[in-house]
Write a protein that holds these residues in place. Structure first.
Motif, PDB file in Angstrom:
ATOM      1  N   LYS A   1     -47.111 -30.014  45.997  1.00 42.75           N
ATOM      2  CA  LYS A   1     -48.372 -29.784  45.301  1.00 42.75           C
ATOM      3  C   LYS A   1     -48.520 -28.303  45.017  1.00 42.75           C
ATOM      4  O   LYS A   1     -48.013 -27.459  45.753  1.00 42.75           O
ATOM      5  CB  LYS A   1     -49.540 -30.276  46.157  1.00 42.75           C
ATOM      6  N   ASP A   2     -49.243 -27.983  43.953  1.00 52.37           N
ATOM      7  CA  ASP A   2     -49.450 -26.594  43.570  1.00 52.37           C
ATOM      8  C   ASP A   2     -50.576 -25.937  44.355  1.00 52.37           C
ATOM      9  O   ASP A   2     -50.665 -24.730  44.416  1.00 52.37           O
ATOM     10  CB  ASP A   2     -49.782 -26.499  42.079  1.00 52.37           C
ATOM     11  N   THR A   3     -51.455 -26.734  44.949  1.00 51.26           N
ATOM     12  CA  THR A   3     -52.611 -26.174  45.644  1.00 51.26           C
ATOM     13  C   THR A   3     -52.654 -26.682  47.070  1.00 51.26           C
ATOM     14  O   THR A   3     -52.372 -27.837  47.333  1.00 51.26           O
ATOM     15  CB  THR A   3     -53.910 -26.613  44.957  1.00 51.26           C
TER      16      THR A   3
ATOM     17  N   ILE B   1     -55.403 -21.465  48.590  1.00 46.14           N
ATOM     18  CA  ILE B   1     -54.310 -20.588  48.194  1.00 46.14           C
ATOM     19  C   ILE B   1     -53.589 -21.328  47.074  1.00 46.14           C
ATOM     20  O   ILE B   1     -53.180 -22.472  47.243  1.00 46.14           O
ATOM     21  CB  ILE B   1     -53.336 -20.337  49.360  1.00 46.14           C
ATOM     22  N   VAL B   2     -53.472 -20.700  45.930  1.00 43.07           N
ATOM     23  CA  VAL B   2     -52.825 -21.333  44.785  1.00 43.07           C
ATOM     24  C   VAL B   2     -51.430 -20.758  44.650  1.00 43.07           C
ATOM     25  O   VAL B   2     -51.250 -19.546  44.583  1.00 43.07           O
ATOM     26  CB  VAL B   2     -53.636 -21.106  43.495  1.00 43.07           C
ATOM     27  N   ILE B   3     -50.441 -21.649  44.640  1.00 42.45           N
ATOM     28  CA  ILE B   3     -49.054 -21.248  44.480  1.00 42.45           C
ATOM     29  C   ILE B   3     -48.624 -21.662  43.082  1.00 42.45           C
ATOM     30  O   ILE B   3     -48.664 -22.843  42.746  1.00 42.45           O
ATOM     31  CB  ILE B   3     -48.161 -21.935  45.541  1.00 42.45           C
ATOM     32  N   ARG B   4     -48.259 -20.701  42.277  1.00 41.62           N
ATOM     33  CA  ARG B   4     -47.874 -20.992  40.896  1.00 41.62           C
ATOM     34  C   ARG B   4     -46.366 -20.832  40.745  1.00 41.62           C
ATOM     35  O   ARG B   4     -45.778 -19.904  41.269  1.00 41.62           O
ATOM     36  CB  ARG B   4     -48.578 -20.063  39.916  1.00 41.62           C
TER      37      ARG B   4
END
Length: 109
Positions: A85-87, A101-104
């Motif tokens: 997942k991205d988030t 925390i957002v991982i892009r």
């Protein structure tokens, strides 16, 4: 010629239908999926074991380029565990408001 803006002619383009564009009881795809598509999917699925074995060979290869090893390993992990997942939602240690925390993903390759 005049610099004044052109007057609206009153004609408007046809707007797309709102909601369901098909009449009740009528399918938008009455013949279903094309048979050829099912045949291609079935053929591709018949090679699943071979493809996974090839990915595993590349991922564990000592001579393959590092980029190929990483790509093969990612493909195996994605198929085994699903894409990450991205988030991620976390709770504040003091019991306050949750934060994220957002991982892009920076690039595909």
């Amino acid at each position: 010629m005049s610099d004044a803006p052109a007057a609206n002619s009153g004609k408007q383009g046809k707007k797309p239908p709102v909601g369901k564009p098909f009449q009740k009881g009528k399918s938008g795809n009455p013949t279903g999926r094309p048979k050829a598509l099912k045949e291609v999917v079935d053929l591709a699925r018949s090679h699943t074991t071979t493809a996974i074995e090839a990915l595993a060979r590349i991922a564990s290869s000592q001579t393959a380029p590092e980029s190929a090893v990483v790509s093969a390993a990612n493909a195996l992990l994605d198929r085994a565990w699903g894409k990450p997942k991205d988030t991620v939602a976390l709770e504040n240690a003091e019991g306050g408001k949750p934060f994220q925390i957002v991982i892009r993903k920076l690039s595909d390759g």
